[in-house]
Design a protein around this motif. Structure first.
Motif, PDB file in Angstrom:
ATOM      1  N   VAL A  48     -20.085  -6.809  20.198  1.00  0.00           N
ATOM      2  CA  VAL A  48     -18.938  -7.045  20.949  1.00  0.00           C
ATOM      3  C   VAL A  48     -18.631  -6.035  21.864  1.00  0.00           C
ATOM      4  CG1 VAL A  48     -16.349  -7.519  20.910  1.00  0.00           C
ATOM      5  CG2 VAL A  48     -18.059  -8.362  18.919  1.00  0.00           C
ATOM      6  N   TRP A  49     -18.787  -4.740  21.535  1.00  0.00           N
ATOM      7  CA  TRP A  49     -18.209  -3.826  22.759  1.00  0.00           C
ATOM      8  C   TRP A  49     -19.473  -3.386  23.393  1.00  0.00           C
ATOM      9  CZ3 TRP A  49     -13.612  -4.650  22.082  1.00  0.00           C
ATOM     10  CH2 TRP A  49     -12.847  -4.989  21.132  1.00  0.00           C
ATOM     11  N   GLN A  55     -17.426  -3.108  11.556  1.00  0.00           N
ATOM     12  CA  GLN A  55     -17.544  -2.192  12.510  1.00  0.00           C
ATOM     13  C   GLN A  55     -18.691  -2.298  13.163  1.00  0.00           C
ATOM     14  OE1 GLN A  55     -14.565  -0.520  14.381  1.00  0.00           O
ATOM     15  NE2 GLN A  55     -16.361  -0.351  15.941  1.00  0.00           N
ATOM     16  N   THR A  74     -10.506 -13.644  12.463  1.00  0.00           N
ATOM     17  CA  THR A  74     -11.110 -12.420  12.697  1.00  0.00           C
ATOM     18  C   THR A  74     -10.637 -11.540  11.501  1.00  0.00           C
ATOM     19  OG1 THR A  74      -9.131 -11.710  14.174  1.00  0.00           O
ATOM     20  CG2 THR A  74     -11.088 -12.609  15.216  1.00  0.00           C
ATOM     21  N   THR A  75     -10.010 -12.084  10.606  1.00  0.00           N
ATOM     22  CA  THR A  75      -9.556 -11.161   9.423  1.00  0.00           C
ATOM     23  C   THR A  75     -10.256 -11.907   8.220  1.00  0.00           C
ATOM     24  OG1 THR A  75      -7.547 -12.178   9.302  1.00  0.00           O
ATOM     25  CG2 THR A  75      -7.798 -10.021  10.511  1.00  0.00           C
ATOM     26  N   LEU A  80     -19.360  -5.272  15.339  1.00  0.00           N
ATOM     27  CA  LEU A  80     -18.394  -5.052  16.529  1.00  0.00           C
ATOM     28  C   LEU A  80     -19.414  -4.369  17.747  1.00  0.00           C
ATOM     29  CD1 LEU A  80     -14.907  -4.852  15.199  1.00  0.00           C
ATOM     30  CD2 LEU A  80     -15.727  -6.829  16.398  1.00  0.00           C
ATOM     31  N   ARG A 135     -13.191 -16.988  19.523  1.00  0.00           N
ATOM     32  CA  ARG A 135     -11.342 -16.559  19.549  1.00  0.00           C
ATOM     33  C   ARG A 135     -10.870 -18.026  20.137  1.00  0.00           C
ATOM     34  NH1 ARG A 135      -7.898 -12.304  18.306  1.00  0.00           N
ATOM     35  NH2 ARG A 135      -5.822 -12.637  19.144  1.00  0.00           N
ATOM     36  N   ALA A 138     -12.776  -8.330  12.361  1.00  0.00           N
ATOM     37  CA  ALA A 138     -12.305  -7.020  12.676  1.00  0.00           C
ATOM     38  C   ALA A 138     -12.666  -5.805  11.908  1.00  0.00           C
ATOM     39  CB  ALA A 138     -10.734  -7.146  12.766  1.00  0.00           C
ATOM     40  N   LEU A 145     -18.163 -13.168  19.025  1.00  0.00           N
ATOM     41  CA  LEU A 145     -16.858 -13.224  18.250  1.00  0.00           C
ATOM     42  C   LEU A 145     -16.044 -14.014  18.973  1.00  0.00           C
ATOM     43  CD1 LEU A 145     -14.414 -10.023  17.382  1.00  0.00           C
ATOM     44  CD2 LEU A 145     -13.655 -12.195  18.243  1.00  0.00           C
ATOM     45  N   THR A 181     -10.068  -8.399  18.679  1.00  0.00           N
ATOM     46  CA  THR A 181     -10.087  -8.194  17.171  1.00  0.00           C
ATOM     47  C   THR A 181      -8.732  -8.408  16.453  1.00  0.00           C
ATOM     48  OG1 THR A 181     -10.072  -5.848  17.107  1.00  0.00           O
ATOM     49  CG2 THR A 181     -12.327  -6.873  17.314  1.00  0.00           C
ATOM     50  N   THR A 182      -7.749  -8.366  17.042  1.00  0.00           N
ATOM     51  CA  THR A 182      -6.424  -8.844  16.632  1.00  0.00           C
ATOM     52  C   THR A 182      -6.524  -9.858  15.802  1.00  0.00           C
ATOM     53  OG1 THR A 182      -5.583  -7.836  18.534  1.00  0.00           O
ATOM     54  CG2 THR A 182      -4.205  -9.004  16.979  1.00  0.00           C
TER      55      THR A 182
END
Length: 437
Positions: free
Chosen positions: A276-277, A269, A244-245, A272, A365, A266, A363, A82-83
Motif C-alpha cells: 500500500v505505502w 503493517q 479494514t479492521t 501495508l 475501500r 489496518a 487495499l 486504513t481508517t
C-alpha cells in the motif's frame, strides 16, 4: 441542557479547536471569495437522494457514539485509507481552471487542508462559520452540519496525471516530478467509460458515518475552490463493501455476496508496507508515505443478475452466498483450495486471488451506489470501487487477469480514475507540500 452537559460540550469544542490549531493559518483571499460567491458547486450531488435517507438515522446514532474520538487530519499518512471504513462516501473529482498558476494551486491545497483539519474535528469550515459572520454577507459555512458531530469524517486528497502535465503543458512547474506510474489507466476489456465521469486533476474522498457530514465536506471544499478548480464529477456511496479492521463484519455488495473478505487490514503493517505505502526507496521521493488510488465505477446489471440461479451465482463468485465460504470448503476465512474442481477456473475469487497473481494485494475501500433508475426503468446501481496500492501496475495486472471473469457478463465499467495520494500533512503545513519544496 444541565450544567455538566454544558461543561462537556465546551470541553469537546475546545479539544476540537486545539486539534485544528495545527493547520495553516486561516483561508486565503481566494478561498474566502469562493465561500462568499459559492461558485463551482453546480451538479455537486449527482445521485444525491440515493442512499442518503435510509442511512441517516443509523449513521447519526453511530456518529454520536464516536463523537469524542474524531480522526486526526495530520499524520504520517492521510486518514481515510486504513481508517475503519465508514458507512458513507462522497467522492469528488476536480479540474484546475484555465490560466491558473503554481501559486493558485498551492493556495488551494493550503485552503483545503485548513478547512479539512477543522471539519474532521467537527468544526465549521472557518472560524466565522455559518452564523458568526456579518449578516449582510454570505456565510462562510453552508451550515447543514451545525449540531452534528464529526461522525468519523476523513478527507483524503489526491493528484491526477493531468495536474502534472496536460495539453497546455507544464502549468505548475511539476511535470518532472510526476510519478512514472501515474498515467491514465489503459483500456480494459468491457470498458464503457463516460469521459465526463472519469479522470480529474484532483480528487477528494470524504467518508463519514453520517451522509450529511460527508456531503457538507465536499460542498464546502468545492466552494473554496472557486476560481481555481471546478468540479468535474462526483459520486455518493453507501453501504461499505470492504473492511479494514478485523473486528468489522464483512459487508455485502448489491449482488448480495460478502465483499472484501481477504482485504488488507489496518493492523497488518507488513502487508501495508509491502502493498500500500510508497516506500522511501521508491520514486519520486516526495510521494514516500503516500499511495496510489484507483477509482472504478462499476455498473451492475441488477435485474439480469437477480434472475440467475443461486448455484450459478455461487459458481460465478467462487464463494457460498450465505456464509461467504470458498466453494472448496471451510468457513468465510478459510483459504480457497484451487487444486481441485470445486472452484471454477474463471470464477471471480480465483482470478482475483493473490495466489493466482504472484502475491499481488491491494487495499479495497469501495461503496455501493444507487443513482436512481435509467431510461429503461432499471436500477442505475453498482459498485464504486476504490483501491489503494503501492504501484498502479499492481491494479493493472489484476484487472487484466479478470478479463475472463464469469462476472463480466453482469457488470460494466463506466467510470475510471487514478491519483497519487501524498503522505499525510505535517502540523502547520498542508497536503502535498513536499511536491513544492
Amino acid at each position: 441542557m444541565n450544567e455538566s452537559g454544558t461543561d462537556a460540550a465546551a470541553e469537546e469544542a475546545s479539544s476540537a479547536e486545539q486539534a485544528a490549531a495545527s493547520a495553516p493559518a486561516g483561508l486565503s483571499r481566494r478561498g474566502l471569495l469562493g465561500l462568499a460567491i459559492g461558485g463551482g458547486v453546480a451538479g455537486l450531488a449527482v445521485g444525491a437522494g440515493a442512499g442518503l435517507a435510509g442511512g441517516v438515522a443509523l449513521g447519526r446514532a453511530r456518529a454520536a457514539a464516536d463523537a469524542q474520538d474524531p480522526y486526526a487530519f495530520f499524520g504520517d499518512h492521510q486518514a481515510g485509507i486504513t481508517t475503519a471504513v465508514q458507512d458513507h462516501l462522497h467522492f469528488a473529482s476536480f479540474d484546475m481552471m484555465p490560466r491558473t498558476d503554481r501559486d493558485d494551486l498551492i493556495s488551494l491545497l493550503q485552503d483545503w487542508s485548513y478547512a479539512a483539519s477543522r471539519m474532521t474535528q467537527g468544526l465549521e469550515v472557518s472560524a466565522t462559520g455559518a452564523v458568526g459572520g456579518p449578516a449582510e454577507q454570505p456565510p462562510e459555512d453552508t451550515g447543514e452540519a451545525l449540531g452534528l458531530p464529526a461522525a468519523g469524517l476523513t478527507i483524503t486528497f489526491g493528484f491526477g496525471p493531468g495536474l502534472f502535465e496536460n495539453e497546455d503543458g507544464d502549468r505548475y512547474g511539476i511535470a518532472a516530478l510526476r510519478p512514472k506510474g501515474l498515467e491514465r489507466l489503459p483500456a480494459f476489456l468491457g470498458d464503457d467509460l463516460d469521459p465526463q465521469g472519469s479522470h480529474g486533476d484532483l480528487c477528494i474522498q470524504a467518508c463519514a458515518d453520517d451522509p450529511q457530514v460527508a456531503v457538507h465536506a465536499i460542498r464546502n471544499l468545492s466552494r473554496l475552490a472557486f476560481g481555481r478548480a471546478r468540479l468535474r464529477w462526483s459520486q455518493l456511496g453507501f453501504g461499505k463493501t470492504s473492511r479494514t479492521t478485523a473486528t468489522a463484519a464483512t459487508p455485502r455488495n448489491l449482488f448480495g455476496f460478502k465483499d472484501g473478505t481477504a482485504n488488507i487490514l489496518a493492523d497488518d503493517q507488513k502487508a501495508l508496507d509491502a502493498h500500500v505505502w510508497v516506500a522511501d526507496e521508491d520514486e519520486p521521493s516526495w510521494l514516500a508515505g503516500g499511495s496510489y488510488l484507483v477509482a472504478r465505477k462499476i455498473a451492475m446489471l441488477i435485474e439480469t443478475w437477480d434472475r440467475v440461479r443461486l448455484a450459478e451465482q455461487d459458481t460465478i463468485v467462487g464463494r457460498d452466498k450465505g456464509e461467504g465460504a470458498p466453494l472448496s470448503g471451510g468457513d468465510e476465512f478459510t483459504a480457497p483450495n484451487f487444486s481441485g474442481t470445486s472452484i471454477d477456473a474463471n470464477s471471480h475469487v480465483r482470478l482475483a486471488h493473490p495466489e493466482q497473481n504472484d502475491g499481488i494485494r491491494i487495499l479495497r475501500r469501495g461503496y455501493n451506489y444507487v443513482d436512481g433508475n435509467n431510461d429503461l426503468g432499471r436500477l442505475d446501481a453498482g459498485l464504486f470501487f476504490l483501491s489503494y496500492q503501492r504501484d498502479p501496475a499492481h491494479f493493472i495486472t489484476l484487472q487484466r487477469r479478470l478479463s475472463t471473469d464469469l462476472m463480466n457478463e453482469y457488470i460494466r465499467h463506466v467510470g475510471s480514475g487514478i491519483w497519487a495520494i501524498p503522505r499525510g500533512a505535517r502540523p502547520g503545513s498542508y497536503v502535498g507540500a513536499e511536491l513544492f519544496a
